[in-house]
Design an enzyme around this catalytic site. Structure first.
Site, PDB file in Angstrom:
ATOM      1  N   ASP A  27       0.855  -1.172   0.000  1.00  0.00           N
ATOM      2  CA  ASP A  27       0.000   0.000   0.000  1.00  0.00           C
ATOM      3  C   ASP A  27       0.901   1.235   0.000  1.00  0.00           C
ATOM      4  O   ASP A  27       2.083   1.153   0.344  1.00  0.00           O
ATOM      5  CB  ASP A  27      -0.894  -0.046   1.245  1.00  0.00           C
ATOM      6  CG  ASP A  27      -1.935   1.063   1.239  1.00  0.00           C
ATOM      7  OD1 ASP A  27      -2.455   1.380   0.159  1.00  0.00           O
ATOM      8  OD2 ASP A  27      -2.228   1.606   2.320  1.00  0.00           O
ATOM      9  N   ASP A  36      -0.197   5.047   0.940  1.00  0.00           N
ATOM     10  CA  ASP A  36      -0.408   5.962   2.070  1.00  0.00           C
ATOM     11  C   ASP A  36      -0.447   5.194   3.380  1.00  0.00           C
ATOM     12  O   ASP A  36      -1.192   4.218   3.513  1.00  0.00           O
ATOM     13  CB  ASP A  36      -1.709   6.748   1.873  1.00  0.00           C
ATOM     14  CG  ASP A  36      -1.601   7.733   0.721  1.00  0.00           C
ATOM     15  OD1 ASP A  36      -0.814   8.687   0.835  1.00  0.00           O
ATOM     16  OD2 ASP A  36      -2.278   7.535  -0.307  1.00  0.00           O
TER      17      ASP A  36
END
Length: 263
Positions: A17, A19
């Site tokens: 991922d 953020d």
């Protein structure tokens, strides 16, 4: 390098991922640059994933570069790209009415879709900075007329400097309330997003790992896709919250820097 847990195959491919794992508010998180550099140096296949459908790969690579993180454009996979990939497999050369920004329209164009507001096969909803009441009304009427309803991701809100903004999931709820039609969400926590990412880099689930900061999206979707999951504590989920969930990550680490030795 072998994985410490004996019989498990070596991790050959990585999905991470963006953020909360690599960056937070435009700043690189501890260990992120070292981890990405190790992936590139070792020749590991990897993708950086984001549910954000606003930006193109080029936009996101530039945003990461400003944070001091060098990620090749081709190593970025967004919910917009996953949505375009899904629709191209479902209905090659189909048509769509799109509410979204360049990240979504570019991905659909590149997948061979025709963008139209006249009798489209799909209504495709993504994030946008300026939702238009007129566009939402058009989407409602098209869905009522039989267009299939697709949304890039179910996130109800997104961050901004001033506070939360309504995101795709909130606007999808508005359209659902008006039409009775539930969208098919392609992005996390749908493991479909991870499956399309793995297809992109020819990865196999038993030798692929997923790094995320959210138990309710990254970790559950990674688990459902059959991946080894690593939760980092630099984002949404705090250590004391982990035990509240009815599923567990493979490992919990303070930051992505703790995973460098596994690459």
């Amino acid at each position: 390098m072998s994985h410490p847990q004996g019989d498990q195959p070596e991790i050959e491919c990585w999905l991470t991922d963006m953020d909360g794992v690599l960056v937070h508010e435009e700043r690189a998180l501890p260990g992120a640059a070292e981890f990405l550099n190790r992936l590139v140096e070792s020749g590991r296949r990897f993708l950086v994933l984001t549910n954000n459908s606003i930006f193109t790969q080029r936009d996101l690579a530039a945003r990461l570069a400003r944070s001091g993180l060098n990620v090749p454009e081709e190593s970025i996979w967004t919910s917009a790209m996953a949505t375009a990939d899904f629709l191209a497999r479902q209905m090659p050369s189909g048509s769509a009415y799109v509410i979204g920004e360049t990240g979504l329209t570019t991905a659909l164009h590149e997948a061979g879709f025709i963008l139209t507001d006249t009798d489209p096969d799909y209504v495709v909803l993504g994030e946008t900075r300026t939702y238009s009441f007129e566009a939402i009304t058009r989407a409602i009427r098209l869905v009522q007329s039989g267009a299939r309803f697709i949304a890039t991701n179910p996130d109800a809100t997104g961050p901004s400097a001033e506070g939360p903004l309504p995101a795709t999931g909130s606007v999808a709820a508005l359209i659902t309330r008006a039409t009775g039609a539930e969208p098919y969400f392609v992005g996390k926590p749908n493991p479909m997003m991870f499956r399309s990412a793995m297809n992109r880099i020819e990865a196999h689930s038993e030798s692929t790992a997923m790094i995320g900061d959210r138990m309710d999206t990254d970790i559950v979707a990674g688990m459902e896709a059959g991946l080894r999951t690593f939760l980092v504590l630099t984002g949404s989920t705090k250590r004391e919250q982990v035990d509240r969930f009815p599923f567990r990550p493979h490992r919990v680490v303070d930051s992505v820097g703790d995973l460098v030795q596994l690459v």
